[in-house]
Design a protein around this motif. Structure first.
Motif, PDB file in Angstrom:
ATOM      1  N   UNK A  31      16.156  38.274   6.020  1.00  0.00           N
ATOM      2  CA  UNK A  31      14.810  38.546   5.510  1.00  0.00           C
ATOM      3  C   UNK A  31      13.853  38.856   6.663  1.00  0.00           C
ATOM      4  N   UNK A  32      13.970  38.127   7.747  1.00  0.00           N
ATOM      5  CA  UNK A  32      13.124  38.373   8.919  1.00  0.00           C
ATOM      6  C   UNK A  32      13.355  39.779   9.469  1.00  0.00           C
ATOM      7  N   UNK A  33      14.626  40.164   9.606  1.00  0.00           N
ATOM      8  CA  UNK A  33      14.920  41.491  10.142  1.00  0.00           C
ATOM      9  C   UNK A  33      14.406  42.600   9.225  1.00  0.00           C
ATOM     10  N   UNK A  34      14.537  42.406   7.923  1.00  0.00           N
ATOM     11  CA  UNK A  34      14.042  43.405   6.968  1.00  0.00           C
ATOM     12  C   UNK A  34      12.515  43.465   7.005  1.00  0.00           C
ATOM     13  N   UNK A  35      11.855  42.318   7.062  1.00  0.00           N
ATOM     14  CA  UNK A  35      10.395  42.265   7.106  1.00  0.00           C
ATOM     15  C   UNK A  35       9.855  42.941   8.366  1.00  0.00           C
ATOM     16  N   UNK A  36      10.449  42.643   9.508  1.00  0.00           N
ATOM     17  CA  UNK A  36      10.012  43.266  10.759  1.00  0.00           C
ATOM     18  C   UNK A  36      10.315  44.760  10.738  1.00  0.00           C
ATOM     19  N   UNK A  37      11.424  45.147  10.126  1.00  0.00           N
ATOM     20  CA  UNK A  37      11.725  46.570   9.981  1.00  0.00           C
ATOM     21  C   UNK A  37      10.678  47.275   9.149  1.00  0.00           C
ATOM     22  N   UNK A  58      11.271  48.440  19.030  1.00  0.00           N
ATOM     23  CA  UNK A  58      10.418  47.359  18.523  1.00  0.00           C
ATOM     24  C   UNK A  58      11.161  46.520  17.489  1.00  0.00           C
ATOM     25  N   UNK A  59      11.878  47.189  16.599  1.00  0.00           N
ATOM     26  CA  UNK A  59      12.617  46.461  15.568  1.00  0.00           C
ATOM     27  C   UNK A  59      13.677  45.574  16.205  1.00  0.00           C
ATOM     28  N   UNK A  60      14.354  46.078  17.235  1.00  0.00           N
ATOM     29  CA  UNK A  60      15.386  45.285  17.893  1.00  0.00           C
ATOM     30  C   UNK A  60      14.785  44.058  18.561  1.00  0.00           C
ATOM     31  N   UNK A  61      13.715  44.232  19.360  1.00  0.00           N
ATOM     32  CA  UNK A  61      13.162  43.122  20.127  1.00  0.00           C
ATOM     33  C   UNK A  61      12.369  42.133  19.280  1.00  0.00           C
ATOM     34  N   UNK A  62      11.724  42.591  18.224  1.00  0.00           N
ATOM     35  CA  UNK A  62      10.914  41.688  17.397  1.00  0.00           C
ATOM     36  C   UNK A  62      11.602  41.268  16.108  1.00  0.00           C
ATOM     37  N   UNK A  63      12.678  41.936  15.716  1.00  0.00           N
ATOM     38  CA  UNK A  63      13.366  41.613  14.478  1.00  0.00           C
ATOM     39  C   UNK A  63      14.741  41.027  14.689  1.00  0.00           C
ATOM     40  N   UNK A  64      15.587  41.745  15.411  1.00  0.00           N
ATOM     41  CA  UNK A  64      16.982  41.321  15.567  1.00  0.00           C
ATOM     42  C   UNK A  64      17.113  40.157  16.546  1.00  0.00           C
TER      43      UNK A  64
END
Length: 87
Positions: A31-37, A58-64
């Motif tokens: 859910x976090x990765x999808x939300x940040x995406x 950005x998605x990698x560093x702040x989501x994954x």
């Protein structure tokens, strides 16, 4: 690793019996990765820059990374005699 080994490995994934605690943690991480995406996509659309593409960095560093770091720390610090079903 050949294609048959990969196919056999992937076919075993749905048969894994996960505990409720593991399911909750995996759901939170996904859910976090999808939300940040979503936020990364939305910010890219609303940007004043000419480039409206998805910002994968950005998605990698702040989501994954924040979603996977707790699992990495868990595997580093878990006790050797601990049963894997306690995850």
């Amino acid at each position: 690793m050949n294609f048959e080994e990969i196919k056999n490995y992937i076919s075993k994934i749905p048969k894994i019996d996960l505990s409720n605690k593991t399911k909750i943690f995996a759901t939170i991480s996904l859910s976090w990765m999808i939300f940040i995406g979503y936020l990364t996509w939305w910010n890219g659309l609303k940007s004043f820059a000419l480039d409206k593409s998805f910002r994968w960095d950005e998605w990698f560093w702040f989501g994954v990374v924040p979603a996977l770091v707790p699992y990495i720390f868990y595997f580093i610090w878990k006790k050797k005699d601990q049963n894997n079903s306690d995850v």
